[in-house]
Design a protein around this motif. Structure first.
Motif, short mmCIF file in Angstrom:
data_model
loop_
_atom_site.label_atom_id
_atom_site.label_comp_id
_atom_site.label_asym_id
_atom_site.label_seq_id
_atom_site.Cartn_x
_atom_site.Cartn_y
_atom_site.Cartn_z
N TYR A 134 0.83 -1.21 0.00
CA TYR A 134 0.00 0.00 0.00
C TYR A 134 0.86 1.26 0.00
O TYR A 134 0.64 2.18 -0.81
CB TYR A 134 -0.92 -0.01 1.21
N MET A 135 1.85 1.32 0.89
CA MET A 135 2.66 2.52 1.00
C MET A 135 3.50 2.75 -0.26
O MET A 135 3.66 3.88 -0.72
CB MET A 135 3.52 2.46 2.25
N LEU A 136 4.03 1.67 -0.84
CA LEU A 136 4.81 1.80 -2.06
C LEU A 136 3.94 2.17 -3.25
O LEU A 136 4.33 2.97 -4.11
CB LEU A 136 5.57 0.50 -2.33
N HIS A 137 2.73 1.62 -3.30
CA HIS A 137 1.77 1.97 -4.35
C HIS A 137 1.36 3.44 -4.23
O HIS A 137 1.32 4.17 -5.24
CB HIS A 137 0.53 1.07 -4.21
N LYS A 138 1.09 3.86 -3.03
CA LYS A 138 0.69 5.25 -2.78
C LYS A 138 1.78 6.23 -3.22
O LYS A 138 1.49 7.36 -3.65
CB LYS A 138 0.38 5.42 -1.28
N ALA A 139 3.04 5.79 -3.13
CA ALA A 139 4.17 6.65 -3.53
C ALA A 139 4.43 6.63 -5.04
O ALA A 139 5.37 7.28 -5.51
CB ALA A 139 5.43 6.22 -2.78
N GLY A 140 3.61 5.88 -5.78
CA GLY A 140 3.72 5.91 -7.23
C GLY A 140 4.45 4.75 -7.86
O GLY A 140 4.69 4.75 -9.08
N ASN A 141 4.82 3.74 -7.09
CA ASN A 141 5.50 2.58 -7.65
C ASN A 141 4.49 1.61 -8.30
O ASN A 141 3.30 1.61 -7.95
CB ASN A 141 6.28 1.85 -6.56
N ASP A 142 4.97 0.80 -9.23
CA ASP A 142 4.16 -0.21 -9.91
C ASP A 142 4.23 -1.48 -9.07
O ASP A 142 5.21 -2.23 -9.13
CB ASP A 142 4.73 -0.43 -11.31
N VAL A 143 3.18 -1.73 -8.27
CA VAL A 143 3.20 -2.78 -7.25
C VAL A 143 2.22 -3.89 -7.60
O VAL A 143 1.10 -3.64 -8.06
CB VAL A 143 2.86 -2.20 -5.86
N VAL A 144 2.63 -5.13 -7.35
CA VAL A 144 1.72 -6.27 -7.41
C VAL A 144 1.86 -7.04 -6.10
O VAL A 144 2.96 -7.17 -5.55
CB VAL A 144 2.02 -7.18 -8.63
N LEU A 145 0.74 -7.51 -5.58
CA LEU A 145 0.71 -8.29 -4.35
C LEU A 145 0.61 -9.77 -4.71
O LEU A 145 -0.28 -10.17 -5.48
CB LEU A 145 -0.49 -7.88 -3.49
N VAL A 146 1.48 -10.59 -4.16
CA VAL A 146 1.53 -12.01 -4.46
C VAL A 146 1.27 -12.79 -3.18
O VAL A 146 2.00 -12.64 -2.20
CB VAL A 146 2.90 -12.41 -5.06
N ASP A 147 0.23 -13.63 -3.19
CA ASP A 147 -0.10 -14.38 -1.98
C ASP A 147 -0.86 -15.64 -2.35
O ASP A 147 -1.46 -15.74 -3.43
CB ASP A 147 -0.96 -13.52 -1.04
N GLY A 148 -0.85 -16.62 -1.46
CA GLY A 148 -1.50 -17.89 -1.73
C GLY A 148 -2.86 -18.05 -1.08
O GLY A 148 -3.49 -19.12 -1.21
N TRP A 149 -3.36 -17.02 -0.38
CA TRP A 149 -4.65 -17.10 0.30
C TRP A 149 -5.75 -16.72 -0.70
O TRP A 149 -5.88 -15.55 -1.06
CB TRP A 149 -4.65 -16.18 1.50
N PRO A 150 -6.54 -17.68 -1.17
CA PRO A 150 -7.52 -17.39 -2.23
C PRO A 150 -8.48 -16.24 -1.91
O PRO A 150 -8.69 -15.36 -2.75
CB PRO A 150 -8.26 -18.72 -2.39
N GLN A 151 -9.06 -16.23 -0.71
CA GLN A 151 -10.04 -15.19 -0.39
C GLN A 151 -9.41 -13.81 -0.34
O GLN A 151 -10.00 -12.81 -0.74
CB GLN A 151 -10.73 -15.50 0.94
N HIS A 152 -8.17 -13.76 0.15
CA HIS A 152 -7.43 -12.49 0.23
C HIS A 152 -7.18 -11.94 -1.17
O HIS A 152 -7.46 -10.78 -1.46
CB HIS A 152 -6.11 -12.75 0.96
N VAL A 153 -6.66 -12.79 -2.06
CA VAL A 153 -6.38 -12.38 -3.44
C VAL A 153 -7.66 -11.98 -4.14
O VAL A 153 -7.72 -10.94 -4.83
CB VAL A 153 -5.66 -13.52 -4.20
N GLU A 154 -8.71 -12.75 -3.97
CA GLU A 154 -9.99 -12.46 -4.62
C GLU A 154 -10.57 -11.13 -4.15
O GLU A 154 -11.02 -10.30 -4.96
CB GLU A 154 -10.98 -13.59 -4.35
#
Length: 309
Positions: A17-37
């Motif tokens: 969130y903080m890196l995205h807010k600062a203008g970086n191109d961010v992707v979140l990678v995780d294995g928790w299906p409900q979280h990703v969805e």
């Protein structure tokens, strides 16, 4: 900068969130299906010290990651590090820097199995975060980061990453001895994570216990005995006083440590074997008595057995 947050739980979501807010191109990678969805459908819901906002950050599963970022920040759980590194092999480009901010000890050797030494950055952070639920992160308190390159030739890259993180408000600084800081942070986790999980309390409540001061010093003494064999000298009283300072709710007192979040709140396995368990295991190998860490490790595993069906 193009950044992948690998292990986008509470802390990963905060950094993303903080890196995205600062203008970086961010992707979140995780294995928790409900979280990703949830993140993909409604955005990442962020409670930032009582102010709620929604951040539109893409999220994906490790096996679906094929684009090569400039920087990967690892926040996966210690016991899942090896599998995660196997799953994200397509993301590990020739020049991709990998910053490890995992709790616990002994991760650099695992990283070297999958990532060239010149691309590995080790770090330690005192930021905190919690998950209200899948796709909903709660931020509180203040923090900082220390970073150092494993390969001496990669100092410029480490300092560049520090600059990117600092521009995002994450207060990163280059360290000349991050291994010392990793051991020192391990003492924080080794005293507060396991104790709060066993006692089902937050940091402030633990600090108010009459035996808290004696208990943390006994645990730290054992950490110091093992760290000395790794060339790291810890001042037990200095480390203890640093831990006691964060009992304050204006620091991290209201926070439930990650082991409490995993075990008590979400009935998931913990990182105990890479914190207190690491000290207990090394103590057995080296012939150094570590009874407090052995007991804490046993109790956390027993509580895992009770809560995780």
């Amino acid at each position: 900068m193009k950044i992948a947050i690998v292990g986008a739980g509470a802390m990963g979501s905060r950094f993303g969130y903080m890196l995205h807010k600062a203008g970086n191109d961010v992707v979140l990678v995780d294995g928790w299906p409900q979280h990703v969805e949830n993140i993909n459908q409604q955005g990442l819901i962020v409670d930032d010290n009582g102010v709620e906002t929604v951040a539109k950050i893409p999220a994906m599963f490790p096996e679906d990651c094929h684009e090569v970022p400039e920087l990967i920040i690892l926040f996966t759980k210690s016991m899942g590090l090896k599998k995660m590194l196997q799953d994200i092999q397509p993301m590990l480009g020739q020049n991709t820097k990998v910053l490890c901010l995992l709790n616990g000890l002994g991760h650099s050797e695992t990283l070297k199995e999958y990532v060239p030494a010149e691309n590995i950055l080790m770090g330690v952070t005192l930021w905190t975060a919690g998950l209200q639920g899948p796709g909903h992160v709660v931020l509180s308190g203040d923090g900082n980061i220390e970073i150092q390159n494993v390969d001496p030739k990669s100092q410029a890259a480490a300092k560049e990453v520090c600059d990117v993180l600092t521009q995002a408000g994450l207060k990163a600084q280059y360290s000349e001895n991050v291994i010392f800081s990793i051991w020192r942070k391990a003492c924080v986790n080794g005293t507060l994570n396991s104790s709060c999980a066993i006692l089902d309390c937050n940091i402030k409540e633990f600090g108010e216990l009459s035996e808290a001061g004696s208990l943390i010093r006994k645990i730290i003494q054992e950490f110091a005995a093992i760290s000395k064999t790794d060339g790291v000298i810890l001042d037990v009283e200095e480390v203890a006083q640093g831990i006691e300072a964060i009992y304050d709710p204006d620091q991290a007192g209201a926070h439930y440590p990650s082991m409490h979040q995993d075990l008590v709140q979400n009935h998931r396995l913990t990182e105990i074997d890479y914190i207190n368990g690491y000290v207990a295991r090394k103590g057995q190998e080296l012939g150094i008595a570590t009874p407090y860490n052995q007991l804490l490790t046993t109790l956390v595993h027993a509580k895992e057995e009770l809560l995780i069906k």
